[in-house]
Design an enzyme around this catalytic site. Structure first.
Site, short mmCIF file in Angstrom:
data_model
loop_
_atom_site.label_atom_id
_atom_site.label_comp_id
_atom_site.label_asym_id
_atom_site.label_seq_id
_atom_site.Cartn_x
_atom_site.Cartn_y
_atom_site.Cartn_z
N HIS A 217 -15.85 -30.14 75.48
CA HIS A 217 -16.58 -30.72 76.62
C HIS A 217 -17.21 -29.57 77.39
O HIS A 217 -16.49 -28.73 77.93
CB HIS A 217 -15.62 -31.51 77.50
CG HIS A 217 -15.01 -32.66 76.76
ND1 HIS A 217 -15.60 -33.90 76.70
CD2 HIS A 217 -13.89 -32.73 75.99
CE1 HIS A 217 -14.86 -34.70 75.93
NE2 HIS A 217 -13.82 -34.01 75.49
N LYS B 135 -20.27 -40.49 68.99
CA LYS B 135 -18.89 -40.56 69.45
C LYS B 135 -18.61 -41.93 70.05
O LYS B 135 -19.25 -42.33 71.04
CB LYS B 135 -18.66 -39.46 70.50
CG LYS B 135 -17.29 -39.48 71.16
CD LYS B 135 -16.20 -38.92 70.27
CE LYS B 135 -14.83 -39.00 70.91
NZ LYS B 135 -14.58 -37.99 71.90
N HIS C 262 -12.68 -41.65 69.54
CA HIS C 262 -11.51 -41.49 70.41
C HIS C 262 -10.61 -42.67 70.07
O HIS C 262 -10.82 -43.78 70.54
CB HIS C 262 -11.92 -41.50 71.89
CG HIS C 262 -10.76 -41.27 72.80
ND1 HIS C 262 -10.61 -40.14 73.56
CD2 HIS C 262 -9.65 -42.03 73.04
CE1 HIS C 262 -9.48 -40.20 74.24
NE2 HIS C 262 -8.88 -41.34 73.95
N HIS D 77 -9.03 -35.50 67.95
CA HIS D 77 -7.80 -35.08 68.63
C HIS D 77 -6.58 -35.94 68.29
O HIS D 77 -6.00 -36.59 69.15
CB HIS D 77 -7.97 -34.98 70.14
CG HIS D 77 -8.69 -36.13 70.80
ND1 HIS D 77 -8.35 -37.45 70.60
CD2 HIS D 77 -9.74 -36.15 71.65
CE1 HIS D 77 -9.17 -38.20 71.31
NE2 HIS D 77 -10.02 -37.44 71.95
N ASP E 214 -10.90 -29.78 72.13
CA ASP E 214 -10.96 -30.78 73.20
C ASP E 214 -10.82 -30.09 74.55
O ASP E 214 -10.29 -30.66 75.51
CB ASP E 214 -9.89 -31.86 73.02
CG ASP E 214 -10.15 -33.08 73.90
OD1 ASP E 214 -11.28 -33.22 74.40
OD2 ASP E 214 -9.21 -33.87 74.09
#
Ligand code: NCD
Ligand code: ZN
Length: 332
Positions: A14, A94, A131, A165, A237
């Protein structure tokens, strides 16, 4: 003692926007060759215009640093024309379940309504980054989401799906189930469990989504990383939030690791006698999985104490104020 890494990649970062972007991006740009830049900005990066503008901001923040930002788009239902237009400017799209994490309110509410776009992505060879958490009990969210991965991997067998992640043993085991599924894992999830976050005095700087899990989960992730599981890539992440958003009621989710990641990984792999596999975990696997071209960047680490700063800009990094065993000696 030294250890050299060639063209390290961070496959989940990010970078944020504006002042934070300008302060943070060069930290990754210094030691990494490239990375996947997440689109959960305000507003989310979900159009060709926003993508072009954000790409320019990211490149300006990186300046002359040798770092390739692999841009992403925030999932919504796109038209074929929109996908065709952005396809060559991104590494993937994403998908966030609505409300699962920072700035994801505009995410997907029902996966069934996303299928038309997913089918087009599969046809056009656009990767899906996910995610993977449900809205269930916080410790079970990732495990519950595996049935959705299962459904998607079967329904769209030519769609490359990246489980971002991963934090559980179940997710590590799931990796071997489908050819079209790979994963990223963060630094913190190789090191900590929920005990480090809330088992003693609460540590907001280790609070992130998905939350760190049990010892058996951490051990399984670590084992996969140390053995350079060929379907697993490093994705930090690294998620900077200003100190007042972390050390406050309603603490923001995210651990900031970008500037310490390579030093800590070297320390961890050395401790487990796995240094020869680190190159695969931080670079070669990503090159193979995402068809990247490695850059000539060469990062030389040296077994010399590195005192982690208390803050970078307004952000407290993992291990702030602590001394690591390895430092970055030079980057060429
Ligand atoms: C990330 C952020 O702050 O943008 N936070 C986090 O806890 N990991 C979003 C995300 O990747 O979930
Ligand atoms: Zn993230």
């Amino acid at each position: 003692m030294t250890h050299t890494l060639y063209s390290p990649f961070d496959m989940h970062i990010h970078f944020r926007q504006n002042e934070m972007l300008r302060a943070i991006a060069p930290l990754s740009g210094y030691s990494f060759s490239g990375g996947v830049i997440m689109p959960n900005c305000i507003p989310p990066i979900d159009s060709a215009e926003l993508l072009a503008d954000y790409t320019e901001q990211v490149n300006n923040a990186l300046g002359a640093l040798d770092f390739t930002p692999f841009m992403t788009l925030f999932f919504r239902n796109y038209s074929e024309k929109e996908l065709a237009e952005i396809k060559d400017s991104i590494i993937g799209i994403k998908l966030y379940p609505a409300g699962a994490t920072t700035n994801s309110d505009q995410g997907v509410k029902e996966i069934s309504k996303a299928e038309h776009t997913l089918a087009m992505m599969e046809e056009m060879g656009i990767r899906l980054l996910v995610h993977g958490e449900t809205h269930g009990f916080v410790m079970d969210r990732e495990k519950e989401f595996l049935s959705i991965y299962d459904y998607l991997a079967k329904k769209f067998p030519r769609l490359h799906i990246v489980m971002e992640h991963i934090t559980t043993k179940d997710a590590v085991e799931f990796l071997d189930k489908y050819d079209n599924v790979t994963a990223t894992v963060t630094l913190q999830h190789l090191l900590i469990t929920l005990d480090d976050v809330i088992g003693g005095l609460m540590n907001p700087h280790l609070f992130c989504k998905p939350i760190a899990k049990r010892y058996e989960d951490r051990d399984s992730l670590l084992d996969a990383a140390l053995n350079a599981h060929p379907k697993l890539c490093f994705g930090s992440d690294s998620a900077p939030h200003p100190i007042d958003k972390k050390e406050s009621c309603g603490c923001a989710a995210g651990v900031f690791t970008a500037p310490i990641a390579l030093q800590v990984l070297t320390q961890l792999f050395e401790k487990h006698n796995s240094l020869p596999n680190l190159q695969k975990f931080v670079s070669d696997n990503a090159v193979n999985i995402y068809n990247l071209t490695p850059s000539p960047k060469k990062v030389e680490l040296c077994k010399k104490p590195f005192l982690v700063p208390e803050k970078y800009h307004t952000v407290v990094p993992m291990y702030a104020g602590q001394t690591l065993e390895w430092s970055i000696e030079s980057v060429q």
